[in-house]
Design a protein around this motif. Structure first.
Motif, PDB file in Angstrom:
ATOM      1  N   ASN A  17       0.968  -1.296  -0.151  1.00 11.70           N
ATOM      2  CA  ASN A  17      -0.094   0.078   0.084  1.00 11.70           C
ATOM      3  C   ASN A  17       0.766   1.137  -0.066  1.00 11.70           C
ATOM      4  O   ASN A  17       0.782   2.213  -0.703  1.00 11.70           O
ATOM      5  N   GLN A  18       1.765   1.229   0.809  1.00 12.59           N
ATOM      6  CA  GLN A  18       2.855   2.402   0.794  1.00 12.59           C
ATOM      7  C   GLN A  18       3.648   2.567  -0.485  1.00 12.59           C
ATOM      8  O   GLN A  18       3.844   3.829  -0.622  1.00 12.59           O
ATOM      9  N   LEU A  19       3.798   1.599  -1.030  1.00 10.63           N
ATOM     10  CA  LEU A  19       4.674   1.586  -2.286  1.00 10.63           C
ATOM     11  C   LEU A  19       3.543   2.059  -3.601  1.00 10.63           C
ATOM     12  O   LEU A  19       4.030   2.126  -4.737  1.00 10.63           O
ATOM     13  N   GLY A  20       2.226   2.100  -3.339  1.00  5.47           N
ATOM     14  CA  GLY A  20       1.418   2.327  -4.214  1.00  5.47           C
ATOM     15  C   GLY A  20       0.912   1.347  -5.360  1.00  5.47           C
ATOM     16  O   GLY A  20       0.438   1.245  -6.076  1.00  5.47           O
ATOM     17  N   LEU A  21       1.305   0.084  -4.628  1.00  4.21           N
ATOM     18  CA  LEU A  21       0.913  -1.153  -5.421  1.00  4.21           C
ATOM     19  C   LEU A  21      -0.465  -1.781  -5.307  1.00  4.21           C
ATOM     20  O   LEU A  21      -1.016  -2.628  -6.076  1.00  4.21           O
ATOM     21  N   THR A  22      -1.128  -1.288  -4.057  1.00  3.27           N
ATOM     22  CA  THR A  22      -2.534  -1.588  -4.036  1.00  3.27           C
ATOM     23  C   THR A  22      -2.942  -0.487  -3.162  1.00  3.27           C
ATOM     24  O   THR A  22      -2.563   0.289  -2.302  1.00  3.27           O
ATOM     25  N   THR A  23      -4.500  -0.651  -3.101  1.00  2.00           N
ATOM     26  CA  THR A  23      -5.336   0.402  -2.094  1.00  2.00           C
ATOM     27  C   THR A  23      -5.860  -0.520  -1.129  1.00  2.00           C
ATOM     28  O   THR A  23      -6.288   0.456  -0.226  1.00  2.00           O
ATOM     29  N   GLN A  24      -5.407  -1.596  -1.016  1.00  2.00           N
ATOM     30  CA  GLN A  24      -6.330  -2.218   0.302  1.00  2.00           C
ATOM     31  C   GLN A  24      -5.259  -1.749   1.701  1.00  2.00           C
ATOM     32  O   GLN A  24      -4.274  -1.403   1.621  1.00  2.00           O
ATOM     33  N   ILE A  25      -6.082  -1.613   2.692  1.00  2.00           N
ATOM     34  CA  ILE A  25      -5.666  -1.228   3.793  1.00  2.00           C
ATOM     35  C   ILE A  25      -5.773  -2.365   4.766  1.00  2.00           C
ATOM     36  O   ILE A  25      -6.828  -3.081   4.822  1.00  2.00           O
ATOM     37  N   VAL A  26      -4.893  -2.465   5.651  1.00  2.00           N
ATOM     38  CA  VAL A  26      -4.868  -3.843   6.627  1.00  2.00           C
ATOM     39  C   VAL A  26      -5.347  -3.489   7.954  1.00  2.00           C
ATOM     40  O   VAL A  26      -5.098  -2.444   8.494  1.00  2.00           O
ATOM     41  N   ALA A  27      -6.335  -4.382   8.189  1.00  2.00           N
ATOM     42  CA  ALA A  27      -7.113  -3.876   9.334  1.00  2.00           C
ATOM     43  C   ALA A  27      -6.608  -4.466  10.712  1.00  2.00           C
ATOM     44  O   ALA A  27      -6.522  -3.842  11.758  1.00  2.00           O
ATOM     45  N   LYS A  28      -5.541  -5.601  10.598  1.00  2.00           N
ATOM     46  CA  LYS A  28      -4.988  -6.296  11.589  1.00  2.00           C
ATOM     47  C   LYS A  28      -3.372  -6.257  11.284  1.00  2.00           C
ATOM     48  O   LYS A  28      -3.143  -7.302  10.961  1.00  2.00           O
ATOM     49  N   ASP A  33      12.624 -10.862  14.275  1.00  2.00           N
ATOM     50  CA  ASP A  33      13.474 -12.071  14.508  1.00  2.00           C
ATOM     51  C   ASP A  33      13.408 -12.214  16.070  1.00  2.00           C
ATOM     52  O   ASP A  33      13.997 -13.068  16.567  1.00  2.00           O
ATOM     53  N   GLY A  34      12.844 -11.139  16.822  1.00  2.00           N
ATOM     54  CA  GLY A  34      12.681 -11.357  18.518  1.00  2.00           C
ATOM     55  C   GLY A  34      11.546 -12.313  18.498  1.00  2.00           C
ATOM     56  O   GLY A  34      10.992 -12.883  17.869  1.00  2.00           O
ATOM     57  N   PRO A  35      11.059 -12.310  19.891  1.00  2.00           N
ATOM     58  CA  PRO A  35       9.982 -12.967  20.204  1.00  2.00           C
ATOM     59  C   PRO A  35       8.590 -12.452  19.810  1.00  2.00           C
ATOM     60  O   PRO A  35       8.561 -11.269  19.341  1.00  2.00           O
ATOM     61  N   SER A  36       7.590 -13.360  19.529  1.00  2.00           N
ATOM     62  CA  SER A  36       6.314 -12.968  19.053  1.00  2.00           C
ATOM     63  C   SER A  36       5.751 -12.427  20.225  1.00  2.00           C
ATOM     64  O   SER A  36       5.642 -12.994  21.459  1.00  2.00           O
ATOM     65  N   ARG A  37       4.876 -11.444  19.929  1.00  2.00           N
ATOM     66  CA  ARG A  37       4.107 -10.412  20.977  1.00  2.00           C
ATOM     67  C   ARG A  37       2.993  -9.992  20.428  1.00  2.00           C
ATOM     68  O   ARG A  37       2.949  -9.827  19.264  1.00  2.00           O
ATOM     69  N   SER A  38       1.946  -9.440  21.184  1.00  2.00           N
ATOM     70  CA  SER A  38       1.004  -8.507  20.706  1.00  2.00           C
ATOM     71  C   SER A  38       0.597  -7.821  22.021  1.00  2.00           C
ATOM     72  O   SER A  38       0.556  -8.040  22.925  1.00  2.00           O
ATOM     73  N   ALA A  39      -0.188  -6.774  21.515  1.00  2.00           N
ATOM     74  CA  ALA A  39      -0.727  -5.663  22.395  1.00  2.00           C
ATOM     75  C   ALA A  39      -1.891  -5.246  22.077  1.00  2.00           C
ATOM     76  O   ALA A  39      -2.111  -4.764  20.760  1.00  2.00           O
ATOM     77  N   LYS A  40      -3.181  -5.015  22.564  1.00  2.00           N
ATOM     78  CA  LYS A  40      -4.315  -4.622  22.297  1.00  2.00           C
ATOM     79  C   LYS A  40      -4.283  -3.249  22.819  1.00  2.00           C
ATOM     80  O   LYS A  40      -4.384  -2.882  23.857  1.00  2.00           O
ATOM     81  N   ILE A  41      -4.331  -2.245  21.984  1.00  2.00           N
ATOM     82  CA  ILE A  41      -4.463  -0.965  22.068  1.00  2.00           C
ATOM     83  C   ILE A  41      -5.764  -0.373  21.566  1.00  2.00           C
ATOM     84  O   ILE A  41      -6.433  -0.146  20.506  1.00  2.00           O
ATOM     85  N   GLY A  42      -6.819   0.011  22.466  1.00  2.00           N
ATOM     86  CA  GLY A  42      -8.248   0.214  22.272  1.00  2.00           C
ATOM     87  C   GLY A  42      -8.739  -0.984  21.515  1.00  2.00           C
ATOM     88  O   GLY A  42      -8.836  -2.127  22.038  1.00  2.00           O
ATOM     89  N   ARG A  43      -9.175  -0.601  20.084  1.00  2.00           N
ATOM     90  CA  ARG A  43      -9.877  -1.678  19.476  1.00  2.00           C
ATOM     91  C   ARG A  43      -9.073  -2.350  18.518  1.00  2.00           C
ATOM     92  O   ARG A  43      -9.293  -3.379  17.814  1.00  2.00           O
ATOM     93  N   GLN A  44      -7.729  -1.937  18.549  1.00  2.00           N
ATOM     94  CA  GLN A  44      -6.545  -2.555  17.463  1.00  2.00           C
ATOM     95  C   GLN A  44      -5.682  -3.303  18.110  1.00  2.00           C
ATOM     96  O   GLN A  44      -5.297  -3.115  19.281  1.00  2.00           O
ATOM     97  N   THR A  45      -5.269  -4.478  17.566  1.00  2.00           N
ATOM     98  CA  THR A  45      -4.408  -5.447  17.973  1.00  2.00           C
ATOM     99  C   THR A  45      -3.182  -5.144  17.099  1.00  2.00           C
ATOM    100  O   THR A  45      -3.350  -5.481  16.122  1.00  2.00           O
TER     101      THR A  45
END
Length: 194
Positions: free
Chosen positions: A94-105, A111-123
Motif C-alpha cells: 500500500n505504501q509503495l502504491g501497489l494496492t489500495t488495500q488497507i490492513v485492519a490487523k 526476529d525477536g519473540p512473538s508478542r501482541s498488544a491490544k490498544i483500544g480496538r486494535q491489536t
C-alpha cells in the motif's frame, strides 16, 4: 542530580508526542522496580498514558479529536525493542502504491519473540520469523510487498513502478537479498534492481 521522573520525562519529551515506550527503554536510568514505579506515578499524574501492560505513550492531542491513539508502527517498534522489525507485505504494498488495500490487523515480522498488544480496538502483533532480509530498509519493504503480491501479482508494471521509486543504494541491497528469495521472486527482484 534530577529525579528519575525528571530524567524519564526529559527523554520522553525529546522523542515527542506520539512516542511509545517500554520500561526497558529507561533501565539505564534506574532499577526495573524504580522505573516501573516512576512510570506508574507519571501515569497517575497524566504525564504519560498506559496503553497495555508494560507499554506507555506520550500521547498526541488533537484540538478536535482529543487524545489520539499511537500509530501501529510506533507500537510495533516499542514491542520489538532491539530486534529487527519488518512492516508486513500488505502495508508496504500500500505504501509503495501497489494496492489500495488497507490492513485492519497489522502483523509485523520480527526476529525477536512473538508478542501482541491490544490498544483500544486494535491489536498490534509481532510474529517471529527466522529470516528477515533487509529488515527495516526499502529493499526489505520491496521484498515483503512482492512476497505479498505473489507470483501472479508481480507484473511488468509493478516492476517498473518499484524500479522508479528506489535509490541506487536500495537497488544494491535488493540485488544482495535476491539470493535468499524463493525461486519465483529472484527474477522480479533482479529486474527491479536493474
Amino acid at each position: 542530580m534530577s529525579s528519575l521522573a525528571d530524567k524519564i520525562q526529559k527523554r520522553v519529551r525529546a522523542k515527542g508526542r506520539g512516542s511509545v515506550f517500554v520500561p526497558a527503554d529507561f533501565l539505564d536510568l534506574g532499577s526495573r522496580a524504580n522505573v516501573d514505579q516512576t512510570l506508574s506515578r507519571l501515569v497517575d499524574r497524566n504525564q504519560l498514558r498506559k496503553l497495555a501492560r508494560g507499554l506507555y505513550d506520550y500521547p498526541r492531542v488533537s484540538a478536535r479529536l482529543g487524545v489520539l491513539a499511537p500509530t501501529p508502527d510506533k507500537v510495533a517498534k516499542a514491542l520489538a525493542a532491539d530486534a529487527a522489525l519488518q512492516t508486513p507485505g500488505a502495508i508496504t504494498a500500500n505504501q509503495l502504491g501497489l494496492t489500495t488495500q488497507i490492513v485492519a490487523k497489522p502483523i509485523y515480522l520480527t526476529d525477536g519473540p512473538s508478542r501482541s498488544a491490544k490498544i483500544g480496538r486494535q491489536t498490534v502483533t509481532l510474529k517471529h520469523v527466522n529470516r528477515l532480509p533487509a529488515a527495516g530498509k526499502p529493499a526489505g519493504d520491496v521484498y515483503q510487498a512482492l512476497r505479498w503480491l505473489g507470483r501472479d501479482g508481480v507484473t511488468a508494471d509493478v516492476v517498473r513502478q518499484l524500479r522508479s521509486q528506489l535509490t541506487s543504494s536500495a537497488k544494491r541491497d535488493l540485488s544482495r537479498i535476491a539470493k535468499q528469495a524463493p525461486a519465483w521472486m529472484r527474477a522480479p527482484l533482479h529486474d527491479v534492481a536493474a
